[in-house]
Design a protein around this motif. Structure first.
Motif, PDB file in Angstrom:
ATOM      1  N   ALA A  65      50.517  46.328  38.004  1.00  0.00           N
ATOM      2  CA  ALA A  65      49.881  47.526  37.444  1.00  0.00           C
ATOM      3  C   ALA A  65      48.361  47.388  37.514  1.00  0.00           C
ATOM      4  CB  ALA A  65      50.327  47.759  36.002  1.00  0.00           C
ATOM      5  N   ASP A  66      47.909  46.141  37.458  1.00  0.00           N
ATOM      6  CA  ASP A  66      46.485  45.878  37.559  1.00  0.00           C
ATOM      7  C   ASP A  66      46.277  44.440  38.011  1.00  0.00           C
ATOM      8  OD1 ASP A  66      43.751  46.349  37.468  1.00  0.00           O
ATOM      9  OD2 ASP A  66      43.800  47.149  35.437  1.00  0.00           O
ATOM     10  N   PHE A  67      45.049  44.094  38.270  1.00  0.00           N
ATOM     11  CA  PHE A  67      44.666  42.763  38.733  1.00  0.00           C
ATOM     12  C   PHE A  67      43.346  42.391  38.081  1.00  0.00           C
ATOM     13  CE2 PHE A  67      47.227  44.799  41.912  1.00  0.00           C
ATOM     14  CZ  PHE A  67      48.091  43.811  42.346  1.00  0.00           C
ATOM     15  N   VAL A  68      43.232  41.115  37.697  1.00  0.00           N
ATOM     16  CA  VAL A  68      42.016  40.618  37.065  1.00  0.00           C
ATOM     17  C   VAL A  68      41.526  39.411  37.852  1.00  0.00           C
ATOM     18  CG1 VAL A  68      41.062  39.555  34.970  1.00  0.00           C
ATOM     19  CG2 VAL A  68      42.701  41.422  34.777  1.00  0.00           C
ATOM     20  N   TYR A  69      40.233  39.394  38.131  1.00  0.00           N
ATOM     21  CA  TYR A  69      39.667  38.230  38.812  1.00  0.00           C
ATOM     22  C   TYR A  69      39.760  37.023  37.897  1.00  0.00           C
ATOM     23  CZ  TYR A  69      37.760  40.878  42.694  1.00  0.00           C
ATOM     24  OH  TYR A  69      37.623  41.652  43.817  1.00  0.00           O
ATOM     25  N   ARG A  70      40.434  35.998  38.351  1.00  0.00           N
ATOM     26  CA  ARG A  70      40.510  34.747  37.602  1.00  0.00           C
ATOM     27  C   ARG A  70      39.277  33.909  37.907  1.00  0.00           C
ATOM     28  NH1 ARG A  70      45.810  30.991  36.760  1.00  0.00           N
ATOM     29  NH2 ARG A  70      44.738  29.319  35.680  1.00  0.00           N
TER      30      ARG A  70
ATOM     31  N   ILE B  24      32.168  37.836  38.279  1.00  0.00           N
ATOM     32  CA  ILE B  24      33.204  38.860  38.176  1.00  0.00           C
ATOM     33  C   ILE B  24      34.483  38.297  37.548  1.00  0.00           C
ATOM     34  CG2 ILE B  24      32.247  40.250  40.031  1.00  0.00           C
ATOM     35  CD1 ILE B  24      34.453  39.176  41.886  1.00  0.00           C
ATOM     36  N   ALA B  25      34.472  37.018  37.164  1.00  0.00           N
ATOM     37  CA  ALA B  25      35.639  36.422  36.505  1.00  0.00           C
ATOM     38  C   ALA B  25      35.966  37.212  35.243  1.00  0.00           C
ATOM     39  CB  ALA B  25      35.380  34.958  36.164  1.00  0.00           C
TER      40      ALA B  25
ATOM     41  N   SER C  38      38.686  47.686  39.021  1.00  0.00           N
ATOM     42  CA  SER C  38      38.203  48.997  38.571  1.00  0.00           C
ATOM     43  C   SER C  38      36.906  48.889  37.764  1.00  0.00           C
ATOM     44  CB  SER C  38      39.279  49.713  37.761  1.00  0.00           C
ATOM     45  OG  SER C  38      39.667  48.926  36.655  1.00  0.00           O
ATOM     46  N   ASP C  39      36.595  47.678  37.262  1.00  0.00           N
ATOM     47  CA  ASP C  39      35.320  47.448  36.575  1.00  0.00           C
ATOM     48  C   ASP C  39      34.170  47.353  37.571  1.00  0.00           C
ATOM     49  OD1 ASP C  39      36.677  47.211  34.132  1.00  0.00           O
ATOM     50  OD2 ASP C  39      36.746  45.011  34.245  1.00  0.00           O
TER      51      ASP C  39
ATOM     52  N   ALA D  58      38.452  51.306  44.317  1.00  0.00           N
ATOM     53  CA  ALA D  58      39.315  50.432  43.519  1.00  0.00           C
ATOM     54  C   ALA D  58      40.780  50.694  43.845  1.00  0.00           C
ATOM     55  CB  ALA D  58      39.039  50.623  42.034  1.00  0.00           C
ATOM     56  N   ALA D  59      41.155  51.969  43.977  1.00  0.00           N
ATOM     57  CA  ALA D  59      42.546  52.316  44.288  1.00  0.00           C
ATOM     58  C   ALA D  59      42.963  51.759  45.649  1.00  0.00           C
ATOM     59  CB  ALA D  59      42.735  53.832  44.247  1.00  0.00           C
TER      60      ALA D  59
END
Length: 181
Positions: A61-66, A80-81, A86-87, A94-95
């Motif tokens: 549903a989403d992804f976060v930079y680790r 960007i961690a 989308s941020d 982003a899409a």
């Protein structure tokens, strides 16, 4: 199965992309994909400034930079961690990225992309990247690891802004070893 970097990375692309894909293949050790724990930063220290890892959130549903290397953070003028794509990008861009990342984890697949990005200084920067899934043996992908090689049109680049122009996207769908033909 992704058996060779040349299956994904086109001729003329930077050798570091091939080297990175070869490392991923080696760490997969015949499995569909390596796990996040299989990646040892010591083995790829030559690439760490350009590596990024995103964590899959809610099944894609989403992804976060680790994490993201220094060269990537420089292009966004800060770490960007912990941020979602989308941020960092406007909704359309982003899409597009999220769509690619979903395909990486759902298919699973790996991709190469060659794109050109406008920057805050008015110059354009070329980004060549590969993205590959990571996940536990027999399980779904829970991370994506990638390497980006930036080729600036000028040394003074500025921050990347939305509005990328994609020149080439190549996909390799991954199959379990017993499904490979």
């Amino acid at each position: 199965m992704l058996r060779s970097p040349d299956d994904l990375v086109p001729p003329g692309a930077p050798d570091d992309l091939r080297r990175f894909v070869a490392y991923w293949i080696d760490r997969a050790a015949g499995r569909l994909m390596p796990a996040f724990a299989d990646i040892d930063p010591v083995d790829i220290r030559w690439s760490l400034s350009r590596v990024y890892v995103v964590r899959v959130v809610d099944g894609g549903a989403d992804f976060v930079y680790r994490l993201a290397g220094e060269a990537i953070n420089l292009r966004y003028q800060g770490s960007i961690a912990g941020k979602r794509v989308s941020d960092l990008l406007e909704a359309g861009s982003a899409a597009e990225v999220i769509g690619r990342w979903r395909r990486v984890i759902e298919t699973p697949a790996a991709y190469f992309v060659d794109s050109e990005h406008p920057t805050s200084s008015g110059l354009r920067i070329r980004g060549l990247r590969v993205a590959l899934p990571l996940g536990p043996a027999g399980g779904p992908a829970d991370h994506i690891i990638g390497l980006t090689v930036f080729e600036a049109r000028s040394e003074a680049g500025g921050a990347v802004i939305s509005g990328a122009e994609t020149h080439d996207v190549r996909w390799v769908e991954l199959r379990a070893p017993d499904e490979a033909s």
